[in-house]
Motif scaffolding. Structure first.
Motif, short mmCIF file in Angstrom:
data_model
loop_
_atom_site.label_atom_id
_atom_site.label_comp_id
_atom_site.label_asym_id
_atom_site.label_seq_id
_atom_site.Cartn_x
_atom_site.Cartn_y
_atom_site.Cartn_z
N TYR A 32 21.94 27.51 -73.02
CA TYR A 32 22.93 26.67 -73.07
C TYR A 32 24.28 28.20 -73.52
O TYR A 32 25.24 28.33 -72.66
CB TYR A 32 23.11 25.84 -74.48
N GLY A 53 25.66 19.58 -74.78
CA GLY A 53 25.92 20.12 -76.20
C GLY A 53 25.13 19.92 -76.99
O GLY A 53 24.61 20.31 -78.13
N TRP A 100 29.12 23.37 -82.11
CA TRP A 100 29.66 21.38 -82.12
C TRP A 100 30.96 21.08 -83.08
O TRP A 100 30.73 19.76 -82.37
CB TRP A 100 28.16 21.00 -82.23
N THR A 104 32.30 20.43 -79.35
CA THR A 104 32.37 19.79 -78.51
C THR A 104 31.81 18.73 -79.21
O THR A 104 32.31 17.71 -78.51
CB THR A 104 30.21 19.62 -78.87
#
Length: 188
Positions: A32, A53, A100, A104
Motif C-alpha cells: 500500500y 487505506g 490514516w 485518509t
C-alpha cells in the motif's frame, strides 16, 4: 523458522511464514505505502481510494490489538526477534493509523464497501482451518484445532470478525464526520 531443525522443507517453511495474518497484513501495508509513493496521486487509483487505506488500516490495527491483547503474553522474544516482533505488531499499526488520521480520514468513505473489507479476514480464517486440518499447523492458538474445538475456533473467528466490523464502522464514521466538517468549513 529456517534454522529450526524440525523445519527441513523450505517450501513448507515459506508457506507457514505466510500463513500468519500478521505477515500477510504487514505485506499489504508495505505494498500500500509503496504504491502510494510510486503512483500518481489520483483519486481514481485503487491505492488512493479512502476505502482502500481505511481497510488496510483496519487490518493492521487488528494485528496490533490481537497481539497486545492476547498473543504478547504467550511468548517473550529476545534480541532481534523482539525488535522484529514489535516492528510488525506495534510500529506498523501505529504508522498506519497516524497516516490514516493525517491523510485518509479527511475523505468520505462509502459504508457499503465494508462487507468487502471483511472478505480478506474471513477467507483467512477458512484457509487457516482447512490448511491446518491437513498440515496440523495453526499459526495462532485461538485457531489451533489441535488444542481447542472447532466450535471454539469458530467462535474466536467470529469474535475477531466483530472487531474488524467494529473498527471498520468506527473509522468510516470518523472519516465521514471529518469529511463533512471539512466540506462545511470550506463552504463557509
Amino acid at each position: 523458522m529456517l534454522h529450526n531443525p524440525a523445519n527441513k522443507d523450505v517450501v513448507d517453511v515459506v508457506i507457514r511464514f505466510f500463513s500468519y495474518f500478521t505477515i500477510l497484513s504487514n505485506t499489504l501495508v508495505f505494498i500500500y505505502f509503496l504504491n502510494l509513493l510510486l503512483s500518481r496521486n489520483s483519486d481514481a487509483s485503487f491505492w488512493h481510494k479512502p476505502e482502500t487505506g481505511t481497510a488496510i488500516t483496519v487490518y493492521i490495527l487488528v494485528v496490533g490489538i490481537v497481539y497486545h491483547a492476547i498473543l504478547s503474553q504467550l511468548h517473550n522474544p529476545l534480541g532481534l526477534a523482539f525488535w522484529a516482533d514489535h516492528g510488525l505488531h506495534s510500529f506498523s499499526p501505529i504508522l498506519s493509523i497516524v497516516y490514516w488520521i493525517l491523510f485518509t480520514s479527511k475523505r468520505t468513505i462509502q459504508y457499503q464497501s465494508i462487507p468487502y473489507w471483511l472478505i480478506y479476514p474471513a477467507v483467512y480464517f477458512v484457509y487457516t482451518i482447512i490448511r491446518g486440518n491437513f498440515s496440523g499447523f495453526y499459526p495462532y492458538p485461538f485457531l489451533d484445532l489441535n488444542k481447542i474445538s472447532f466450535l471454539q475456533a469458530f467462535g474466536n473467528s467470529l469474535l475477531v470478525l466483530l472487531v474488524f466490523t467494529f473498527l471498520s464502522l468506527s473509522l468510516s464514521f470518523i472519516a465521514n464526520k471529518r469529511s463533512q466538517k471539512i466540506k462545511t468549513y470550506t463552504n463557509d
